[in-house]
Design a protein around this motif. Structure first.
Motif, mmCIF file in Angstrom:
data_model
loop_
_atom_site.group_PDB
_atom_site.id
_atom_site.type_symbol
_atom_site.label_atom_id
_atom_site.label_comp_id
_atom_site.label_asym_id
_atom_site.label_seq_id
_atom_site.Cartn_x
_atom_site.Cartn_y
_atom_site.Cartn_z
ATOM 1 N N LEU A 12 0.856 -1.172 0.000
ATOM 2 C CA LEU A 12 0.000 0.000 0.000
ATOM 3 C C LEU A 12 0.897 1.229 0.000
ATOM 4 C CD1 LEU A 12 -2.973 0.825 0.149
ATOM 5 C CD2 LEU A 12 -2.765 0.847 2.617
ATOM 6 N N LYS A 13 0.705 2.108 -0.993
ATOM 7 C CA LYS A 13 1.552 3.297 -1.103
ATOM 8 C C LYS A 13 0.710 4.565 -1.092
ATOM 9 C CE LYS A 13 5.490 1.255 -3.296
ATOM 10 N NZ LYS A 13 6.557 1.439 -4.231
ATOM 11 N N PHE A 14 1.324 5.626 -0.604
ATOM 12 C CA PHE A 14 0.756 6.974 -0.615
ATOM 13 C C PHE A 14 -0.644 7.017 0.004
ATOM 14 C CE2 PHE A 14 3.684 6.705 -4.246
ATOM 15 C CZ PHE A 14 4.636 7.594 -3.798
ATOM 16 N N PHE A 15 -0.738 6.675 1.280
ATOM 17 C CA PHE A 15 -2.018 6.702 1.967
ATOM 18 C C PHE A 15 -1.861 7.336 3.339
ATOM 19 C CE2 PHE A 15 -0.110 3.024 3.872
ATOM 20 C CZ PHE A 15 -0.690 2.890 5.118
ATOM 21 N N GLU A 16 -2.957 7.851 3.862
ATOM 22 C CA GLU A 16 -2.966 8.427 5.207
ATOM 23 C C GLU A 16 -3.811 7.602 6.169
ATOM 24 O OE1 GLU A 16 -3.828 12.581 5.323
ATOM 25 O OE2 GLU A 16 -2.298 13.055 3.839
ATOM 26 N N LEU A 17 -4.777 6.840 5.639
ATOM 27 C CA LEU A 17 -5.642 6.025 6.473
ATOM 28 C C LEU A 17 -6.131 4.833 5.663
ATOM 29 C CD1 LEU A 17 -7.275 5.728 9.169
ATOM 30 C CD2 LEU A 17 -9.091 7.015 8.027
ATOM 31 N N ALA A 18 -6.013 3.626 6.232
ATOM 32 C CA ALA A 18 -6.469 2.415 5.544
ATOM 33 C C ALA A 18 -7.054 1.449 6.567
ATOM 34 C CB ALA A 18 -5.306 1.760 4.806
ATOM 35 N N PHE A 19 -8.180 0.827 6.196
ATOM 36 C CA PHE A 19 -8.841 -0.157 7.039
ATOM 37 C C PHE A 19 -8.524 -1.548 6.508
ATOM 38 C CE2 PHE A 19 -11.237 3.718 7.510
ATOM 39 C CZ PHE A 19 -11.457 3.782 8.871
ATOM 40 N N PHE A 20 -8.257 -2.499 7.422
ATOM 41 C CA PHE A 20 -7.896 -3.855 7.036
ATOM 42 C C PHE A 20 -8.835 -4.863 7.688
ATOM 43 C CE2 PHE A 20 -4.166 -1.365 6.408
ATOM 44 C CZ PHE A 20 -3.511 -1.928 5.331
ATOM 45 N N GLY A 21 -9.095 -5.947 6.971
ATOM 46 C CA GLY A 21 -9.928 -7.019 7.487
ATOM 47 C C GLY A 21 -10.377 -7.927 6.368
ATOM 48 N N ARG A 22 -11.285 -8.852 6.684
ATOM 49 C CA ARG A 22 -11.764 -9.816 5.685
ATOM 50 C C ARG A 22 -12.486 -9.133 4.540
ATOM 51 N NH1 ARG A 22 -14.488 -12.782 9.957
ATOM 52 N NH2 ARG A 22 -16.354 -12.275 8.769
#
Length: 148
Positions: free
Chosen positions: A63-73
């Motif tokens: 994951l590149k150039f991000f400020e906020l990311a959600f992870f899960g199924r």
């Protein structure tokens, strides 16, 4: 001395720099407050991305150039996580704040933990990610590689 790592004092907010994890200070150089529970963060330029690698399968998620990311199924990284009940649909987030990535659990049943040098930290509150550390979700372990 080249300060590769820093620990911000929880009492006076002073940066406490050091060159390697074995030279980690026990107390703040400014006010003397204990730094035992504080995780070090790498002192670097602004990160541009992150690679999360499953230690068992060696699959990775970039994951590149991000400020906020959600992870899960059902969010980012869903191809990386095994489809079982230990990984929630919306398990954790990673956010960028002041040139540092942080990880935080989103109320998952199994929890989210970050391990560095054998010390495991519960991510109920934001925890700084350190390059080479391990994210633990249930039985799964993921290596963190921060890109600059």
């Amino acid at each position: 001395m080249n300060n590769r790592f820093i620990i911000v004092c929880p009492k006076c907010q002073q940066d406490n720099g050091f060159d390697k994890l074995s030279n980690r200070p026990a107390a703040c150089k400014n006010c003397g407050a204990a730094l035992a529970d504080s995780l070090p963060a790498e002192k670097q330029k602004t990160p541009v991305g992150i690679i999360i690698t499953n230690q068992e399968s060696n699959d990775n998620f970039i994951l590149k150039f991000f400020e906020l990311a959600f992870f899960g199924r059902e969010h980012m990284g869903k191809t990386l996580f095994r489809p079982h009940v230990e990984i929630s649909r919306r398990h954790f987030l990673i956010k960028l704040s002041k040139n540092q990535y942080y990880i935080q659990d989103l109320g998952s049943m199994a929890g989210t933990f970050f391990e560095l040098d054998g010390t495991q930290t519960d991510c109920k509150e934001p925890v700084p990610l350190v390059d080479g550390g391990t994210i633990i979700l249930g039985k799964d372990r993921f290596t963190v590689n921060i890109q600059y």
